[in-house]
Scaffold this active site. Structure first.
Site, PDB file in Angstrom:
ATOM      1  N   CYS A  93       0.814  -1.224   0.000  1.00 17.10           N
ATOM      2  CA  CYS A  93       0.000   0.000   0.000  1.00 17.10           C
ATOM      3  C   CYS A  93       0.845   1.271   0.000  1.00 17.10           C
ATOM      4  O   CYS A  93       0.387   2.315  -0.453  1.00 17.10           O
ATOM      5  CB  CYS A  93      -0.938   0.011   1.200  1.00 17.10           C
ATOM      6  SG  CYS A  93      -2.079  -1.379   1.242  1.00 17.10           S
ATOM      7  N   HIS A 343      -9.505   2.619  -2.275  1.00 17.14           N
ATOM      8  CA  HIS A 343      -8.083   2.367  -2.034  1.00 17.14           C
ATOM      9  C   HIS A 343      -7.516   1.611  -3.230  1.00 17.14           C
ATOM     10  O   HIS A 343      -7.824   0.441  -3.443  1.00 17.14           O
ATOM     11  CB  HIS A 343      -7.958   1.546  -0.748  1.00 17.14           C
ATOM     12  CG  HIS A 343      -6.566   1.203  -0.339  1.00 17.14           C
ATOM     13  ND1 HIS A 343      -5.436   1.773  -0.894  1.00 17.14           N
ATOM     14  CD2 HIS A 343      -6.108   0.323   0.613  1.00 17.14           C
ATOM     15  CE1 HIS A 343      -4.359   1.269  -0.311  1.00 17.14           C
ATOM     16  NE2 HIS A 343      -4.746   0.379   0.595  1.00 17.14           N
TER      17      HIS A 343
END
Length: 390
Positions: A93, A343
């Site tokens: 991430c 996301h």
């Protein structure tokens, strides 16, 4: 005690652009990762007037793609000269933010005068993953291993439950923060706050020009109806967790001389960054630990921050980190975040930097801005920038 200013000659972020963020499996589902990123790279060059051959490198974060160095593939797809290489970063991430940080450090070290840096993720077109078996068969699996089994390798949601429980972040507060994200993102979109940073993406079904994650009909009553997902009696739900998204984002990093040649009036100077490791079972806290270290190194108190962007993977871990840092929630994600927008894994850290560039337009010279993100395996990255006039 005054906060010291950015060092003379610090690398500068001149411009940031991103695609719309689309829920995985929806508007951008037919667009592979390099074709998400290519129009963003092209827009940065076109809008700044930088000649493509002056780009020293393209540094791109990606987490679940097919490999093959998508940074190079996207650079060629965007029409950059074959002489411009490409480097793909995988910090899960955190990949997009770490790619921007790496480009800034390369510029600071004199490895080049201009870089394109960011992240891209097409969760919709990511390949299936499989392990070879002794009998020649394939065992498909959902995600890679992030930590050794003896340390524990929980799924993201399980780790978010642990963080929320241990830091006393209740369900009501998580739901309220999620609703805040959606309402702020919707208000920002209606006010045109995203218009200047968005690059349309052509698909077989037409151009995608806007984010599709924020939910206009979401309210507190609806959020309260979502059941816990990751633990019986838990507080983390689909409503206060982010959705998976496809998208790409990038910035132009350059030295001050190049910025002046391009006629840039203001920019974000790179002050510094920190990346840390934490317990993989409490991975959501990584951003706070990294930010605390970075701010201490820079002699910057938290109250001096004018703006902060933190990827909203789960409301509970965002709130735990703000509590640990003593960060004013009004400084954070003022126009919504991943709880509403989605996301896009390896792109999300770069999206945060693009958002800081947009928010910096209304801030005075000398304002300090922070981007931070927590990553799988127990990693946190934070980067500090200062608005400067050229």
């Amino acid at each position: 005690m005054p906060v010291p200013s950015a060092e003379p000659g610090a690398p500068l972020l001149l411009l940031g652009r991103r695609t719309p963020l689309a829920r995985a499996g929806t508007a951008l589902a037919d667009v592979p990762v390099h074709r998400l990123l290519a129009p963003v790279l092209g827009a940065l060059l076109e809008q700044t007037g930088l000649a493509p051959e002056r780009v020293a490198d393209v540094v791109v974060g990606n987490a679940v793609g097919a490999g093959g160095n998508p940074a190079r593939l996207a650079a060629l797809e965007a029409g950059l000269p074959q002489s411009v290489p490409g480097l793909t970063v995988d910090r899960q991430c955190g990949s997009g933010l770490d790619a921007v940080v790496l480009a800034c450090r390369l510029a600071r070290a004199g490895a080049g005068r201009a870089f394109l840096a960011g992240g891209a993720e097409s969760i919709s077109t990511a390949p299936l993953r499989g392990r070879r078996q002794e009998d020649g068969g394939v065992e498909f699996y959902r995600r890679a291993q992030f930590a050794p089994e003896h340390l524990g390798d929980p799924d993201m949601g399980e780790a978010a439950e642990t963080v929320a429980r241990e830091h006393g972040i209740g369900r009501e507060r998580q739901d309220a923060f999620a609703l805040r994200s959606h309402r702020r993102a919707l208000a920002a979109a209606a006010a045109g706050a995203f218009t200047g940073e968005l690059v349309p993406v052509r698909t077989p079904h037409g151009a995608v020009t806007a984010d599709n994650g924020p939910r206009p009909r979401l309210d507190a009553a609806l959020l309260a109806r979502f059941p816990p997902v990751f633990a019986a009696g838990g507080t983390v739900t689909a409503g206060n967790s982010c959705g998976d998204a496809d998208g790409a984002a990038a910035v132009l990093v350059a030295d001050p001389a190049t910025a002046r040649e391009l006629g840039t009036a203001t920019a974000l100077a790179f002050r510094g960054a920190a990346t840390v490791g934490v317990d993989p079972a409490r991975l959501g806290l990584g951003a706070a630990v990294a930010a605390r270290r970075l701010l201490a190194e820079q002699a910057v108190p938290v109250r001096a921050l004018a703006a902060a962007e933190f990827n909203e993977a789960f409301a509970g871990q965002v709130l735990a980190c703000t509590d640990l840092l003593g960060l004013d929630e009004e400084v954070l994600n003022a126009e919504g975040g991943a709880l509403a927008l989605g996301h896009a894994y390896g792109a999300s850290g770069a999206v945060s930097v693009v958002r800081l560039l947009a928010r910096a337009r209304d801030l005075p010279e000398g304002s300090l801005l922070l981007a931070m993100i927590s990553s799988a395996g127990g990693i946190g990255t934070a980067a500090l920038f200062e608005k400067v006039a050229l």
